[in-house]
Design an enzyme around this catalytic site. Sequence first.
Site, PDB file in Angstrom:
ATOM      1  N   SER A  13       0.848  -1.197   0.000  1.00  0.00           N
ATOM      2  CA  SER A  13       0.000   0.000   0.000  1.00  0.00           C
ATOM      3  C   SER A  13       0.883   1.246   0.000  1.00  0.00           C
ATOM      4  O   SER A  13       2.107   1.170   0.101  1.00  0.00           O
ATOM      5  CB  SER A  13      -0.903  -0.001   1.235  1.00  0.00           C
ATOM      6  OG  SER A  13      -0.128  -0.025   2.419  1.00  0.00           O
ATOM      7  N   ILE A 147      -8.734  -9.289   0.320  1.00  0.00           N
ATOM      8  CA  ILE A 147     -10.079  -9.834   0.156  1.00  0.00           C
ATOM      9  C   ILE A 147     -11.110  -8.720   0.008  1.00  0.00           C
ATOM     10  O   ILE A 147     -12.113  -8.867  -0.703  1.00  0.00           O
ATOM     11  CB  ILE A 147     -10.422 -10.772   1.345  1.00  0.00           C
ATOM     12  CG1 ILE A 147     -11.689 -11.579   1.018  1.00  0.00           C
ATOM     13  CG2 ILE A 147     -10.570  -9.992   2.647  1.00  0.00           C
ATOM     14  CD1 ILE A 147     -11.955 -12.685   2.010  1.00  0.00           C
ATOM     15  N   LYS A 186      14.295  -5.797  -8.328  1.00  0.00           N
ATOM     16  CA  LYS A 186      13.634  -7.092  -8.450  1.00  0.00           C
ATOM     17  C   LYS A 186      12.256  -6.927  -9.098  1.00  0.00           C
ATOM     18  O   LYS A 186      11.432  -6.135  -8.657  1.00  0.00           O
ATOM     19  CB  LYS A 186      13.499  -7.754  -7.072  1.00  0.00           C
ATOM     20  CG  LYS A 186      14.830  -8.239  -6.497  1.00  0.00           C
ATOM     21  CD  LYS A 186      15.440  -9.319  -7.386  1.00  0.00           C
ATOM     22  CE  LYS A 186      16.734  -9.865  -6.803  1.00  0.00           C
ATOM     23  NZ  LYS A 186      17.325 -10.899  -7.687  1.00  0.00           N
ATOM     24  N   THR A 190       6.320  -7.484  -8.953  1.00  0.00           N
ATOM     25  CA  THR A 190       5.425  -6.976  -9.993  1.00  0.00           C
ATOM     26  C   THR A 190       4.786  -8.121 -10.766  1.00  0.00           C
ATOM     27  O   THR A 190       3.582  -8.104 -11.064  1.00  0.00           O
ATOM     28  CB  THR A 190       6.191  -6.047 -10.950  1.00  0.00           C
ATOM     29  OG1 THR A 190       6.563  -4.863 -10.241  1.00  0.00           O
ATOM     30  CG2 THR A 190       5.343  -5.673 -12.157  1.00  0.00           C
ATOM     31  N   CYS A 380     -10.384  26.257  12.443  1.00  0.00           N
ATOM     32  CA  CYS A 380     -11.432  25.460  13.083  1.00  0.00           C
ATOM     33  C   CYS A 380     -11.193  25.381  14.594  1.00  0.00           C
ATOM     34  O   CYS A 380     -11.347  26.376  15.298  1.00  0.00           O
ATOM     35  CB  CYS A 380     -11.499  24.078  12.429  1.00  0.00           C
ATOM     36  SG  CYS A 380     -13.017  23.159  12.798  1.00  0.00           S
ATOM     37  N   GLY A 382      -8.439  25.373  16.045  1.00  0.00           N
ATOM     38  CA  GLY A 382      -7.379  26.337  16.333  1.00  0.00           C
ATOM     39  C   GLY A 382      -7.906  27.742  16.520  1.00  0.00           C
ATOM     40  O   GLY A 382      -7.353  28.536  17.295  1.00  0.00           O
ATOM     41  N   ARG A 469     -18.685  20.679  14.593  1.00  0.00           N
ATOM     42  CA  ARG A 469     -20.001  20.668  15.237  1.00  0.00           C
ATOM     43  C   ARG A 469     -20.073  21.637  16.412  1.00  0.00           C
ATOM     44  O   ARG A 469     -21.104  21.756  17.064  1.00  0.00           O
ATOM     45  CB  ARG A 469     -20.389  19.252  15.684  1.00  0.00           C
ATOM     46  CG  ARG A 469     -19.449  18.572  16.639  1.00  0.00           C
ATOM     47  CD  ARG A 469     -20.042  17.248  17.178  1.00  0.00           C
ATOM     48  NE  ARG A 469     -20.447  16.358  16.138  1.00  0.00           N
ATOM     49  CZ  ARG A 469     -19.642  15.449  15.552  1.00  0.00           C
ATOM     50  NH1 ARG A 469     -18.378  15.364  15.923  1.00  0.00           N
ATOM     51  NH2 ARG A 469     -20.081  14.664  14.610  1.00  0.00           N
ATOM     52  N   HIS A 514     -12.169  25.545   6.802  1.00  0.00           N
ATOM     53  CA  HIS A 514     -10.895  24.915   6.437  1.00  0.00           C
ATOM     54  C   HIS A 514     -10.416  25.449   5.081  1.00  0.00           C
ATOM     55  O   HIS A 514     -10.670  24.841   4.037  1.00  0.00           O
ATOM     56  CB  HIS A 514     -11.058  23.385   6.376  1.00  0.00           C
ATOM     57  CG  HIS A 514     -11.210  22.742   7.712  1.00  0.00           C
ATOM     58  ND1 HIS A 514     -10.136  22.250   8.424  1.00  0.00           N
ATOM     59  CD2 HIS A 514     -12.305  22.524   8.478  1.00  0.00           C
ATOM     60  CE1 HIS A 514     -10.565  21.744   9.570  1.00  0.00           C
ATOM     61  NE2 HIS A 514     -11.876  21.906   9.627  1.00  0.00           N
ATOM     62  N   GLU A 516      -7.574  25.379   3.740  1.00  0.00           N
ATOM     63  CA  GLU A 516      -6.586  24.521   3.073  1.00  0.00           C
ATOM     64  C   GLU A 516      -7.214  23.613   2.025  1.00  0.00           C
ATOM     65  O   GLU A 516      -6.545  23.162   1.086  1.00  0.00           O
ATOM     66  CB  GLU A 516      -5.823  23.678   4.102  1.00  0.00           C
ATOM     67  CG  GLU A 516      -6.614  22.580   4.787  1.00  0.00           C
ATOM     68  CD  GLU A 516      -7.336  23.019   6.050  1.00  0.00           C
ATOM     69  OE1 GLU A 516      -7.676  22.159   6.881  1.00  0.00           O
ATOM     70  OE2 GLU A 516      -7.570  24.242   6.196  1.00  0.00           O
TER      71      GLU A 516
END
Length: 542
Positions: A13, A147, A186, A190, A380, A382, A469, A514, A516
Amino acid sequence: MTRFIFITGGVVSSLGKGLASAALGALLQARGYRVRLRKLDPYLNVDPGTMSPTQHGEVFVTDDGAETDLDLGHYERFTGVAARRGDNVTTGRIYSDVIARERRGDYLGKTVQVIPHVTDAIKAFATADVEDEDFVLCEIGGTVGDIESLPFLEAIRQLRNEMGAERAMIIHLTLLPYIPSAGELKTKPTQHSVKELLSVGIQPDVLMCRSDRPIPEAERAKIALFCNVRPEAVIPALDVDTIYQVPVSYHAQGLDIQVCRYFRLPQDAALDLSRWHGIVDRVRNPEGGVTIAVVGKYTSLIDSYKSLAEALVHGGIANNVKVRLTWIDSQIFEREDTVLHLEGVHGILVPGGFGERGSEGMINAARFARERDVPYLGICFGMQMAVIEFARHKAGLTEAGSSEFGEQTAPLVGLMTEWTRGNERVERTQDGDLGGTMRLGAYPCHLVPGTRAREIYGRDVISERHRHRYEVNIDYRETLEAAGLVFSGLSPDGVLPEIVEIPGHSWFVGVQFHPELKSKPFDPHPLFTSFVQAAVAKSRLV
């Protein structure tokens, strides 16, 4: 005709499927095509809204109020195409919809199964709400072989068969590890990853191979031979020093050319990548630098603040300086003097968060910035902590606190129980569900003339994205403004404080939203541009 590109990942991942998808989207845009990007996540949560930031990373919020995967932030930053609620789906949401339909009797007594009912729901999502886009890029979360990913892989297998090769393409991102003792890259991982894909009936058309060093032609030919793709369709996805180099790097390796070749589109069109070259040049060759301390709760995983970190980079690009980030766990300021960690920084940013843990440390950081005249941006949570700090130490409200932390003598910050979204009244309760119950998405804010906020934005009304909230209690406005804190941005009805600032300070702004989430490298957010500019001015005084 809309064409679909499905991006999968294998071996491990965190290979960068989101960045790869975003960069490919940017390259297709540079060729004049309209693009849309989507993320299909295999976890059972309905959305990431209730997931820990230190496990999953930040929650990216769209204009229409969806809590989504952070990869949608990459999509927006690289393409400028605003993501929507329909651009991120999870296994949890798919199963919720399928079960709800079963309960209503929509399946007319049939036995409800993964195939075809779940896979049909996934296909419906992937192809829904498509307008006049030339390409829809769908990133499949997780790693091939897990899975949880199987229903999604089966769904894109079916889609490819139904659409035909002329409308559907598979790109597979893998890893080529370097073994120092052997002195070589290697290819076997893959090969095995592609074998996993083949086992579910999917043959990739292009392989993108992540590597920390150039891939020899012999290794590319070997991968092509064993994975049944053309050698030129094995694309080196090499490490770069800035993520904004990725579109340029992928174009140099021929990724967009291979996509055009596959779909029988013109391959020799001239691409204007000057925008990306300019951004990379500014990142690599700044005229100076500033140090910003980010005092937050989730600093153990920097992906918790992914959009924030990138927005600060964008502020640096706008001012042609390098922004050096110092990540500080706010809890440390509950044990140690802020001077030990904040002395000499050119700006302090306190981001969003939830819960009481670390809040006193954030309050101490805000006090340091206010008293030492260090540029401060509170976002927020902050902003709320900055207002509490000001109330305690400047407005005489020594017991000021937030009802988020329990019963308060002076609940300066309280739970929103109702607010207006468009023509709809939204109501919430203290003991309601946590998921999807915040004030989410874009809301308008009216700026007060003559304030720093109005000067920064250059207009009277703005729209910014929210995720919270709790709100600063407007009933304390008169007391706080008498002590010197200005409420410079308010909701249209004047009830919800959106922006506060301290006149006379070098730069002290708190925002409930926010910002950003709307910043882009080629369109830096004005708040971050102004904040970094103030930090530059501070650096010249230190």
